[in-house]
Design a protein around this motif. Structure first.
Motif, short mmCIF file in Angstrom:
data_model
loop_
_atom_site.label_atom_id
_atom_site.label_comp_id
_atom_site.label_asym_id
_atom_site.label_seq_id
_atom_site.Cartn_x
_atom_site.Cartn_y
_atom_site.Cartn_z
N LYS A 38 -12.39 -7.01 8.88
CA LYS A 38 -11.73 -8.20 9.00
C LYS A 38 -11.01 -8.51 10.49
N ARG A 39 -11.09 -7.31 11.15
CA ARG A 39 -10.38 -7.31 12.52
C ARG A 39 -8.91 -7.18 12.39
N TYR A 40 -8.47 -6.34 11.25
CA TYR A 40 -7.18 -6.21 11.17
C TYR A 40 -6.87 -4.62 11.55
N MET A 42 -5.09 -2.92 13.60
CA MET A 42 -3.92 -2.72 14.06
C MET A 42 -2.81 -2.97 13.04
N ILE A 43 -3.33 -3.60 11.95
CA ILE A 43 -2.42 -3.83 10.68
C ILE A 43 -1.67 -2.32 10.38
N GLY A 44 -2.45 -1.29 10.07
CA GLY A 44 -1.75 -0.03 9.49
C GLY A 44 -0.81 0.50 10.52
N ASP A 45 -0.92 0.37 11.88
CA ASP A 45 0.10 0.48 12.90
C ASP A 45 1.36 -0.20 12.85
N GLY A 46 1.00 -1.63 12.70
CA GLY A 46 2.05 -2.41 12.49
C GLY A 46 2.99 -2.31 11.31
N LEU A 47 2.28 -2.06 10.09
CA LEU A 47 2.90 -1.80 8.75
C LEU A 47 3.67 -0.64 8.90
N SER A 48 3.07 0.41 9.39
CA SER A 48 3.81 1.76 9.30
C SER A 48 5.05 1.84 10.23
N HIS A 49 4.97 0.73 11.25
CA HIS A 49 6.51 0.66 11.95
C HIS A 49 7.40 0.00 11.20
N VAL A 50 6.89 -0.92 10.43
CA VAL A 50 7.73 -1.64 9.67
C VAL A 50 8.50 -0.70 8.70
N ALA A 51 7.50 0.26 7.99
CA ALA A 51 8.13 1.19 7.05
C ALA A 51 8.91 2.25 7.58
N ALA A 76 6.34 -7.54 4.30
CA ALA A 76 5.63 -7.77 5.83
C ALA A 76 4.04 -7.74 5.92
N ALA A 77 3.60 -7.21 5.14
CA ALA A 77 2.01 -7.05 4.74
C ALA A 77 1.78 -8.57 4.53
N VAL A 78 2.29 -8.99 3.45
CA VAL A 78 1.79 -10.38 3.19
C VAL A 78 2.06 -11.50 4.31
N ILE A 79 3.32 -11.37 4.84
CA ILE A 79 3.67 -12.37 5.95
C ILE A 79 2.59 -12.08 7.19
N LEU A 80 2.27 -10.85 7.55
CA LEU A 80 1.18 -10.60 8.57
C LEU A 80 -0.22 -11.12 8.33
N LEU A 81 -0.80 -10.90 6.97
CA LEU A 81 -1.93 -11.56 6.67
C LEU A 81 -1.97 -13.04 6.58
N LYS A 90 -1.07 -16.08 16.77
CA LYS A 90 -2.09 -15.15 16.41
C LYS A 90 -1.67 -14.01 15.80
N GLY A 91 -3.10 -13.54 14.90
CA GLY A 91 -2.66 -12.40 14.40
C GLY A 91 -2.17 -11.04 14.85
N ASP A 92 -2.94 -10.61 15.98
CA ASP A 92 -2.78 -9.46 16.75
C ASP A 92 -1.32 -9.76 17.61
N ALA A 93 -0.99 -10.78 17.91
CA ALA A 93 0.34 -11.05 18.46
C ALA A 93 1.54 -10.75 17.49
N ALA A 94 1.28 -11.23 16.36
CA ALA A 94 2.11 -11.15 15.28
C ALA A 94 2.41 -9.74 14.98
N ILE A 95 1.55 -9.08 14.85
CA ILE A 95 1.18 -7.66 14.46
C ILE A 95 2.14 -7.01 15.36
N ALA A 96 1.93 -7.16 16.69
CA ALA A 96 2.56 -6.56 18.00
C ALA A 96 3.71 -6.60 17.79
#
Lengths: 278, 235
Positions: A38-40, A42-51, A76-81, A90-96
């Motif tokens: 799904k081209r996500y 980086m979401i693991g990276d993003g969420l781990s920083h949130v955690a 955070a995950a629900v918001i990002l997705l 855009k998704g990648d910018a939001a995650i970053a």
């Protein structure tokens, strides 16, 4: 060496570490396939920083890290997705953005308010998960077991829906599948797995645990089901190898597991190239 | 009774209309081709018909018995799909998902329907192959088979021939015509005027406002048609 290993196995902490490691690796790999496709990635990276940020807040407030980190990461995950679907950011910018922001704020909070004398040591442990997997209690392992069971159950029950949403969200939603619900569910499960995995490899290396097995499996296998199964198998093998090497040679657990994952990826890439040619 | 009734509909993004005053209806068994230049609002109209976008004003009515789960859709291919590891069978079967409801797995009859549709489109022998290794025409047939699994009444196609070579394109149009002859209503967005005139029963020509709607025989004699087809040839 084998004798030495058997010797280690008599300690409960080694058994706990192995059990938890295998379970987390399994969950991360299952989700990884869908997230990568799904081209996500980086979401693991993003969420781990949130955690990480959430755990910093918990440490400062003196609350149990898990009870704070889990709900915050889920939100955070629900918001990002969700952001991805309205396209303003855009998704990648939001995650970053969320990822870097949470990391910075978490470190800032720890620095200002921390009661501990060794802040950078604490941060390093949270980020790289240096030893925490070797200090798991029985309760931790049982929690791990329960959450893994939930993740696998969700995955089996919603397998076809997850496939449809991953392959073609527009089609799925246009033909009457509730893609929002499925996406939210994937987000929640991802958040749970990431908070879990922080114990094992630390915040920074979770992405690796999610991405590598999926990518390795995709080099070789060609159907969704076989990719998912083989990614789970690869992930578990790498986790076991990594933990054993870490215990035997005293290397950091997280980095060793990721090194094993990288090795597996290279082998799979090579294998994929060879089998394509023949 | 009409399957879909579009009454004075305006479509657009963020309150700015792209298409205004759309009025048309689609009856059971029709083959409607939506034509027009790039950016004229064809794809927006498609998304709205699929319930992916709301109308700015006006009303789209679906006749009784036409539910979201009874619409098949052939979207344009996405980036993601080009390197997706999935077998043809997995993809075609995923079209049956809307018939599952809360049931987690596919039923026997759904699996049978999937293989039936694969046979119909001549991709049965590809069933175990990997989607990303197929040719463009084969991929399009896989997605069409999936769309067939999702519908028994209406199928929407978004430029099905984009990126295909002429022979494959003609084949695809023939298949779509056969589907239409089987009683499934077809709505297709297309650039290909020639095919539209050959196969469609109705034409909707839009360019920010509807320029023409009606039977293709009537369309052929209008100025709009002549300008549009001539303009196309000059390029």
């Amino acid at each position: 060496m084998i004798e030495q290993l058997f010797n280690y196995f008599s300690y409960p902490f080694v058994k706990y570490a192995l059990t938890a490691g295998v379970l987390i690796a399994l969950c991360a790999a299952l989700l990884g396939v869908s997230l990568v496709l799904k081209r996500y990635s980086m979401i693991g990276d993003g969420l781990s920083h949130v955690a990480f940020g959430a755990i910093a807040v918990a440490t400062v407030c003196g609350a149990a890290p898990m009870t704070v980190a889990l709900p915050i990461t889920v939100v955070a995950a629900v918001i990002l997705l969700g952001i991805n679907s309205n396209k303003k950011i855009k998704g990648d910018a939001a995650i970053a953005m969320i990822s870097v922001g949470a990391l910075a704020l978490g470190y800032l909070l720890l620095n200002i308010f921390s009661a501990s004398s060794n802040v950078s040591g604490d941060v390093c442990t949270t980020l790289f998960g240096s030893t925490s997997i070797l200090t798991l209690s029985k309760t931790d392992v049982i929690l791990c077991l329960a959450l893994t069971a939930v993740v696998i159950l969700v995955f089996v029950l919603f397998y076809h829906k997850i496939f449809a949403v991953t392959f073609d969200e527009t089609f799925a939603s246009a033909t009457g599948t509730n893609t929002k619900a499925i996406n939210t569910m994937i987000a929640i499960v991802t958040a749970v797995v990431i908070v879990l995995a922080m114990n094992l490899v630390g915040a920074l290396l979770i992405s690796a645990l999610i991405i590598f097995p999926a990518l390795s499996a995709m080099r070789i296998f060609k159907s969704f089901l076989s990719v998912i199964i083989s990614s789970a198998v690869i992930s578990v093998i790498c986790a076991v190898t990594g933990i054993l090497i870490a215990i035997l040679y005293g290397t950091p657990v997280g980095s060793t597991i990721v090194a094993a994952d990288i090795a597996a990826f290279l082998i799979c890439t090579l294998f994929g190239k060879i089998s394509k040619r023949s | 009774m009409a399957l879909i009734n579009v009454n004075d509909v305006s479509l657009g993004y963020e309150g700015k209309p792209i298409v205004k005053n759309l009025n048309f209806s689609v009856n059971k068994g029709d083959y409607l081709c939506i034509v027009g230049e790039n950016g004229s609002g064809k794809s927006t109209l498609m998304k709205t018909l699929l319930g992916q976008k709301n109308v700015l004003s006006g009303k789209i009515e679906y006749s009784e018995g036409l539910k979201q789960t009874e619409i098949g859709y052939l979207p344009q291919q996405t980036e993601v799909q080009k390197d997706f590891p999935a077998s043809v069978k997995e993809i075609v079967l995923s079209g049956c998902l809307n018939g599952c409801g809360i049931r987690p797995f596919y039923s026997k009859s759904q699996k049978a329907a999937a293989s039936e549709n694969m046979k119909k489109l001549g991709i049965a022998e590809l069933s175990a192959r990997c989607y990303r290794e197929l040719s463009g025409g084969q991929q399009q047939r896989v997605l069409l088979a999936r769309a067939l699994c999702a519908t028994k009444k209406l199928i929407l196609l978004d430029e099905p021939a984009a990126g295909l070579d002429p022979v494959v394109t003609q084949n695809l149009y023939k298949i779509i015509k056969e589907i239409n002859d089987d009683g499934i209503t077809v709505i297709m967005v297309s650039h290909d005027m020639e095919a539209a005139m050959k196969y469609a029963s109705h034409i909707l020509h839009i360019c920010h406002k509807p320029l023409f709607f009606g039977k293709k025989e009537d369309y052929a004699v209008t100025d709009v048609c002549c300008q549009f087809t001539d303009g196309g040839e000059e390029k």
